[in-house]
Design a protein around this motif. Structure first.
Motif, PDB file in Angstrom:
ATOM      1  N   TRP A 359       0.819  -1.222   0.000  1.00 32.60           N
ATOM      2  CA  TRP A 359       0.000   0.000   0.000  1.00 32.60           C
ATOM      3  C   TRP A 359       0.849   1.266   0.000  1.00 32.60           C
ATOM      4  CZ3 TRP A 359      -4.538   1.938  -0.920  1.00 32.60           C
ATOM      5  CH2 TRP A 359      -4.838   3.216  -0.432  1.00 32.60           C
ATOM      6  N   ARG A 360       1.903   1.295   0.803  1.00 30.23           N
ATOM      7  CA  ARG A 360       2.684   2.526   0.924  1.00 30.23           C
ATOM      8  C   ARG A 360       3.233   2.979  -0.426  1.00 30.23           C
ATOM      9  NH1 ARG A 360       4.391   6.484   0.384  1.00 30.23           N
ATOM     10  NH2 ARG A 360       5.931   7.737   1.488  1.00 30.23           N
ATOM     11  N   ARG A 361       3.623   2.034  -1.253  1.00 29.43           N
ATOM     12  CA  ARG A 361       4.262   2.410  -2.516  1.00 29.43           C
ATOM     13  C   ARG A 361       3.295   2.474  -3.678  1.00 29.43           C
ATOM     14  NH1 ARG A 361       9.556  -0.470  -5.321  1.00 29.43           N
ATOM     15  NH2 ARG A 361       9.814   1.062  -6.985  1.00 29.43           N
ATOM     16  N   PHE A 362       2.311   1.589  -3.697  1.00 30.80           N
ATOM     17  CA  PHE A 362       1.473   1.473  -4.889  1.00 30.80           C
ATOM     18  C   PHE A 362       0.039   1.918  -4.686  1.00 30.80           C
ATOM     19  CE2 PHE A 362       4.585  -2.038  -4.892  1.00 30.80           C
ATOM     20  CZ  PHE A 362       5.434  -1.516  -5.850  1.00 30.80           C
ATOM     21  N   GLY A 363      -0.403   2.006  -3.440  1.00 33.09           N
ATOM     22  CA  GLY A 363      -1.701   2.550  -3.167  1.00 33.09           C
ATOM     23  C   GLY A 363      -2.839   1.824  -3.866  1.00 33.09           C
ATOM     24  N   ASP A 364      -3.658   2.601  -4.559  1.00 36.59           N
ATOM     25  CA  ASP A 364      -4.876   2.059  -5.145  1.00 36.59           C
ATOM     26  C   ASP A 364      -4.595   0.970  -6.181  1.00 36.59           C
ATOM     27  OD1 ASP A 364      -6.285   3.827  -3.604  1.00 36.59           O
ATOM     28  OD2 ASP A 364      -6.347   5.372  -5.150  1.00 36.59           O
ATOM     29  N   ARG A 365      -3.446   1.025  -6.820  1.00 34.20           N
ATOM     30  CA  ARG A 365      -3.130  -0.021  -7.806  1.00 34.20           C
ATOM     31  C   ARG A 365      -2.926  -1.372  -7.121  1.00 34.20           C
ATOM     32  NH1 ARG A 365       0.511   4.369  -9.540  1.00 34.20           N
ATOM     33  NH2 ARG A 365      -0.702   5.608 -10.997  1.00 34.20           N
ATOM     34  N   ALA A 366      -2.405  -1.343  -5.921  1.00 34.55           N
ATOM     35  CA  ALA A 366      -2.274  -2.588  -5.164  1.00 34.55           C
ATOM     36  C   ALA A 366      -3.647  -3.166  -4.827  1.00 34.55           C
ATOM     37  CB  ALA A 366      -1.480  -2.346  -3.886  1.00 34.55           C
ATOM     38  N   LEU A 367      -4.630  -2.287  -4.599  1.00 34.76           N
ATOM     39  CA  LEU A 367      -5.988  -2.772  -4.333  1.00 34.76           C
ATOM     40  C   LEU A 367      -6.562  -3.488  -5.546  1.00 34.76           C
ATOM     41  CD1 LEU A 367      -8.544  -2.968  -2.613  1.00 34.76           C
ATOM     42  CD2 LEU A 367      -9.155  -0.667  -3.387  1.00 34.76           C
ATOM     43  N   VAL A 368      -6.297  -2.986  -6.750  1.00 36.14           N
ATOM     44  CA  VAL A 368      -6.751  -3.662  -7.963  1.00 36.14           C
ATOM     45  C   VAL A 368      -6.146  -5.056  -8.043  1.00 36.14           C
ATOM     46  CG1 VAL A 368      -6.746  -3.609 -10.482  1.00 36.14           C
ATOM     47  CG2 VAL A 368      -7.108  -1.503  -9.196  1.00 36.14           C
ATOM     48  N   TRP A 369      -4.854  -5.151  -7.746  1.00 36.14           N
ATOM     49  CA  TRP A 369      -4.218  -6.470  -7.743  1.00 36.14           C
ATOM     50  C   TRP A 369      -4.882  -7.391  -6.722  1.00 36.14           C
ATOM     51  CZ3 TRP A 369      -1.939  -8.546  -3.409  1.00 36.14           C
ATOM     52  CH2 TRP A 369      -1.323  -9.796  -3.579  1.00 36.14           C
ATOM     53  N   ALA A 370      -5.153  -6.869  -5.523  1.00 35.66           N
ATOM     54  CA  ALA A 370      -5.752  -7.699  -4.480  1.00 35.66           C
ATOM     55  C   ALA A 370      -7.141  -8.182  -4.891  1.00 35.66           C
ATOM     56  CB  ALA A 370      -5.829  -6.902  -3.167  1.00 35.66           C
ATOM     57  N   CYS A 371      -7.925  -7.325  -5.525  1.00 39.43           N
ATOM     58  CA  CYS A 371      -9.253  -7.750  -5.995  1.00 39.43           C
ATOM     59  C   CYS A 371      -9.125  -8.858  -7.044  1.00 39.43           C
ATOM     60  CB  CYS A 371     -10.005  -6.558  -6.571  1.00 39.43           C
ATOM     61  SG  CYS A 371     -10.482  -5.310  -5.356  1.00 39.43           S
ATOM     62  N   LEU A 372      -8.172  -8.713  -7.955  1.00 45.15           N
ATOM     63  CA  LEU A 372      -7.975  -9.746  -8.981  1.00 45.15           C
ATOM     64  C   LEU A 372      -7.549 -11.066  -8.348  1.00 45.15           C
ATOM     65  CD1 LEU A 372      -7.577 -10.802 -11.878  1.00 45.15           C
ATOM     66  CD2 LEU A 372      -5.291  -9.781 -11.834  1.00 45.15           C
ATOM     67  N   ALA A 373      -6.570 -11.023  -7.461  1.00 49.15           N
ATOM     68  CA  ALA A 373      -6.095 -12.255  -6.822  1.00 49.15           C
ATOM     69  C   ALA A 373      -7.213 -12.927  -6.037  1.00 49.15           C
ATOM     70  CB  ALA A 373      -4.912 -11.933  -5.909  1.00 49.15           C
ATOM     71  N   THR A 374      -8.032 -12.140  -5.351  1.00 52.11           N
ATOM     72  CA  THR A 374      -9.141 -12.706  -4.584  1.00 52.11           C
ATOM     73  C   THR A 374     -10.147 -13.377  -5.504  1.00 52.11           C
ATOM     74  OG1 THR A 374      -8.869 -11.010  -2.884  1.00 52.11           O
ATOM     75  CG2 THR A 374     -10.966 -12.181  -2.939  1.00 52.11           C
TER      76      THR A 374
END
Length: 971
Positions: A359-374
């Motif tokens: 989160w600290r480095r990528f922010g909202d883009r990391a959330l997109v990755w997390a949604c895809l992985a889930t």
């Protein structure tokens, strides 16, 4: 070809001084101008993308759907207007959905009842209403992907994300053909993500809650959203503030009280959504007294199919099998269901941990990755998954692939889309027998391979190196996402002056590109890289995968197979009477040998190929047609090499080969025991070799001429109508011979002209006259071995000439030459009835391709003619295109005998090549061109799928058949 220098040459001293004074302002202005142009581009191209996808889905909606699912929705619709909502759920009534989407179905049913009081839910209007809902939801997903992609990266990334999803074959198939509503919940989840990214937490959670009340797996996103809420709104007001701050998210709360208020509103709003959706259906949560609790309905939905996998390509298909009980012991005394839950939990822990870390480095883009992985983990790991449950991963995968600047995720998205589409069609064909792929169900090869691929894709996502895949900066600041500190530091570190790279030559464009370095045609000239071997091989294998299924259907002779295939079988049996005109086939009125005759009106080579198939696979439908299927696959590979040879662009070659795969006329002829496909392949090969002659040094034409003559002879030994293209080849070769004869006769001729004249004088007649005649005569070798004399050979040729020049006959499906590229009159090859079902085979072109041939050829002809004097290879490419397209076609305007649409077959690869060149031109016209190309290719593929049943004798109801008769002349 001259080099065109780009305007980036190193400036002089004065220019550098001016740049130093105003460079900063100029750069800022340039960035603003670029952002403005990109934003305008998005607003113009996005409606085209969304509307094109919506229109495609509406067209596909006319073709029926999966009756099992559609009948269930029809029954629910009837019940929704027949009983109070509180009585809809009953102990003796099957409903495995929560009320989220039942509200939409209730509204549709009541609307439909206004116009159809008798509630004819089996009628087409209600079917279209049912499919209209997911079509609108798909359009909403496309719009949301654009908005999110624009926010996280750029308008260009948003358009790419919207295009990737809108024209995804699985999405098109699930909505337009299958008729399921999975996109409704996915649209709601994406809307929640969009709201969260904008900082509207109080709205995001209620919308996500609604998505979960349609599809409960979306509840898994709630903890991810809550974590992001904490990182964004709560931790900045604690001692973790420095750690939680990151530069890419939306505006944060101003104080802790505002953050807590946002959280309370989100929780209350979600609770109100739950109550509003559930209570009218008599479902509630404790302590509210209702007939059902949400826990009871969830328990029913989760346990209605207690199996390992429900036709889904998940971990459990290769591990245990399909539709196996999931309560049996699987590992260490644990059941498969328990193991699935543990695996999901472990994956979820990994996802949450990586989201916090990133989160600290990528922010909202990391959330997109997390949604895809889930989304992928919830499909691959637990038991009791349906084939459609991978759908939520598609929009997240499209979004992530678009916002990543490098193409490393595009192959991942393609593979994910492939497994999803395969899974859908595997199940759809099993129930609907659309293509009759029964051989797939005799083996677990496809499901196991696709399941393992899905597992691999999940592992890839879980281990995705976020620093490499999602960089902190994606090409500059974006509205709402200011550039981070690391980007600013990097920009400040740039030196005031820097070396400017030399100007690169402009990119090769279509025919502007230089042909392969080796001018003389040879295997190495066509296969300079492994890709140029692998790509045509893959295309040929795909062709075989299309042509071989159901190749034995119908199991009797169709159309001219009563001549060509029957005679080939007689060749295989050693029947000497099959070669000559004065014998007749024995009468037999029993299928499949019905109405047959010896075919002596064409040379024997094509029928000898059919005979080889009969010898290998027996005197049956597979034996009659397998040689044609093999040559059809080879023709696709040759089309690739021809496109590569004359344009020097692999993308055009792939397009040419790929589009040829989805042409209906080529498909039918590749699966019918007639000789026309052999003529096409040999003519195509001859012109490929002849292009080598046109571009080779004038002193080294022997090899390409010999190849040309060899394939010309093979084509003529199959069917005489190959003489049209062969004659044009001969005329051009003679013109070059005359040119070098004149050049060598000058007072002081150049040595190269003299050598060229000698080369042409020897090899033009030897290769284009002697060699084809020798091949033609050699094709009659079995004729002579069966005891026929040279006099019989001469008389057969005379009888063939007399037949073709004096044939007076009529046929219901005969057509004029000008009708063929317009696809006005296809040929009916086979027709039968199976109860109320119609079984037909039509030799008809793909209308999306055929109707583009003439405009595409005209455009390419004009462009290549314009470039013929300044671009090397343009003139040779133009000659090949004109000979290939018009040579086999236009002479039929002067033919005295009747003709049919399949006589246009040799021109089809060249029409497809022209279309591919035009598409490549369009692709360079920025986003709108790319959208047009993707839309056109998708339309061609979908048209082929739509017409496949009448290309391959798949049983259809009368209404389904009528839907495929677009013109009255097609009947």
């Amino acid at each position: 070809m001259g080099t065109t220098h780009l305007p980036n040459a190193r400036p002089g001293a004065a220019a550098r001084a001016r740049a130093g004074a105003g460079g900063a302002n100029g750069a800022t202005t340039g960035r603003r101008l670029g952002a403005t142009l990109e934003a305008r581009l998005g607003t113009r191209a996005l409606p085209v993308i969304v509307l094109a996808g919506f229109a495609l889905r509406l067209v596909l909606s006319l073709g029926g759907g999966l009756d099992i699912d559609l009948d269930t929705m029809r029954a629910w619709a009837l019940r929704l207007v027949s009983v109070p909502l509180g009585d809809f759920y009953a102990p003796d009534y099957f409903v495995d959905h929560l009320p989220g989407d039942l509200w939409i179905l209730w509204g549709l049913a009541n609307l439909y009842q206004l116009f159809s009081p008798e509630m004819r839910v089996d009628a087409l209007p209600f079917l279209l209403l049912l499919k209209l809902v997911p079509a609108i939801a798909d359009a909403g997903i496309g719009l949301l992907l654009y908005l999110i992609g624009r926010r996280l990266a750029s308008p260009r990334a948003g358009l790419l994300a919207a295009s990737l999803f809108t024209f995804n074959p699985g999405s098109l198939f699930l909505t337009g053909v299958w008729g399921q509503w999975d996109s409704v919940s996915a649209c709601a989840a994406l809307a929640a993500l969009w709201l969260l990214l904008r900082g509207n937490t109080e709205w995001a959670f209620p919308v996500l809650t609604y998505a979960a009340l349609i599809k409960p797996p979306f509840a898994a996103l709630v903890p991810l959203f809550a974590l992001v809420f904490l990182l964004r709104h709560v931790l900045p007001h604690t001692r973790w503030a420095a750690w939680s701050e990151q530069p890419h998210s939306a505006a944060r709360s101003t104080d802790r009280g505002d953050a807590l208020l946002r959280g309370v509103i989100a929780v209350v709003g979600s609770a109100l959504v739950v109550l509003a959706i559930l209570f009218p259906f008599n479902i509630g949560v404790p302590p509210f007294p209702t007939r059902w609790t949400i826990a009871e309905r969830l328990d029913f939905a989760l346990n209605v199919y207690p199996n390992t996998t429900l036709n889904a390509f998940t971990l459990w298909w290769p591990a245990v099998g399909n539709w196996k009980p999931d309560d049996q012991t699987f590992l260490l005394g644990l059941s498969a269901r328990t193991c699935g839950v543990l695996l999901v939990g472990a994956a979820y822990v990994v996802i949450m941990a990586r989201l916090v870390h990133a989160w600290r480095r990528f922010g909202d883009r990391a959330l997109v990755w997390a949604c895809l992985a889930t989304a992928i983990a919830l499909f691959v790991l637990p038991t009791a998954m349906h084939e459609r449950y991978l759908f939520p991963a598609l929009p997240f995968a499209a979004l992530l692939a678009a916002i990543v600047p490098r193409p490393r995720l595009l192959p991942f998205y393609a593979l994910l889309s492939l497994t999803f589409f395969l899974n859908l069609y595997y199940v759809y064909d099993y129930y609907e027998e659309a293509l009759g792929l029964q051989f797939l169900y005799d083996s677990n090869l496809v499901p196991v391979a696709a399941s393992l691929l899905n597992v691999g894709l999940l592992l890839y996502v879980l281990g995705l190196a976020l620093p490499a895949a999602i960089p902190a900066s994606l090409g500059g600041s974006v509205a709402g996402s200011p550039a981070g500190p690391n980007v600013v530091a990097a920009s400040r570190a740039r030196p005031a002056t820097r070396a400017v790279a030399p100007a690169a030559p402009r990119r090769a464009r279509g025919i502007d590109a230089v042909a392969p370095a080796e001018d003389e045609l040879g295997w190495r000239a066509l296969t300079r890289s492994r890709a140029d071997i692998a790509i045509p091989v893959v295309l040929a294998l795909i062709a075989l995968a299309l042509y071989l299924p159901r190749i034995g259907t119908p199991d009797q002779y169709v159309y001219d197979e009563v001549y060509h295939a029957y005679t080939g079988a007689q060749y295989a049996a050693g029947n000497a009477d099959a070669y000559v005109w004065y014998t007749s086939a024995p009468p037999d009125t029993e299928p499949p040998i019905q109405g047959v005759a010896y075919e002596w009106t064409h040379p024997p080579l094509g029928k000898l190929f059919i005979a080889v198939g009969v010898l290998l696979f027996g005197d049956g439908p597979v034996g009659w047609r397998v040689a044609c299927a093999l040559f059809g696959a080879i023709g696709v590979a040759v089309a690739y090499w021809l496109g590569l040879r004359i344009t020097a662009r692999r993308s055009i070659a792939i397009l040419a080969g790929g589009l040829l795969l989805v042409d209906g006329l080529y498909f039918v002829q590749s699966r019918t025991g007639m000789v026309d496909i052999f003529v096409l392949v040999f003519t195509l090969s001859a012109l490929l070799a002849f292009h080598g002659f046109l571009t080779a040094p004038a002193t080294a034409v022997r090899r390409p001429l010999l190849y040309t003559g060899l394939f010309m002879g093979l084509a003529l030994a199959t069917k005489w109508n190959a003489v049209y293209a062969s004659g044009l080849i001969g005329l051009i070769a003679l013109w070059r011979l005359y040119h070098y004869w004149q050049a060598s006769g000058r007072r002081r001729p150049r040595p190269d002209d003299v050598t060229a004249f000698r080369e042409h004088l020897v090899w033009v007649p030897a290769a284009l006259i002697v060699l084809p005649l020798a091949v033609y005569v050699l094709s009659y070798l079995p004729f002579f071995l069966e005891g026929h004399s040279w006099g019989d050979f001469r008389e057969v040729q005379r009888q063939m000439w007399y037949y073709h020049t004096h044939l007076v006959a009529e046929h219901d499906y005969a057509s004029s030459w000008w009708e063929w590229p317009l696809n006005l009159r296809p040929v009916w090859y086979h027709g039968a009835y199976d109860g109320d079902l119609r079984i037909n085979t039509y030799a008809s072109g793909n209308p999306i391709l055929f109707w583009a041939f003439l405009p595409a050829v005209a455009w390419v002809t004009w462009r290549w003619w314009r470039d013929r004097t300044r671009e090397r290879g343009a003139q040779a490419a133009l000659l090949i295109l004109l000979i290939g397209f018009f040579g086999p076609w236009l002479p039929w305007a002067f033919s005295p005998r009747m003709a049919f649409a399949y006589h246009f077959l040799p021109s089809v690869p060249f029409g497809v090549l022209a279309v591919a060149v035009v598409l490549a031109d369009l692709w360079r016209r920025r986003e709108f061109g790319k959208v047009a190309v993707v839309g056109y290719v998708a339309a061609a593929v979908l048209a082929f799928a739509f017409f496949y049943p009448i290309y391959s004798s798949v049983p259809l109801s009368s209404s389904d058949f009528d839907a495929r008769v677009w013109l009255e002349s097609w009947r």
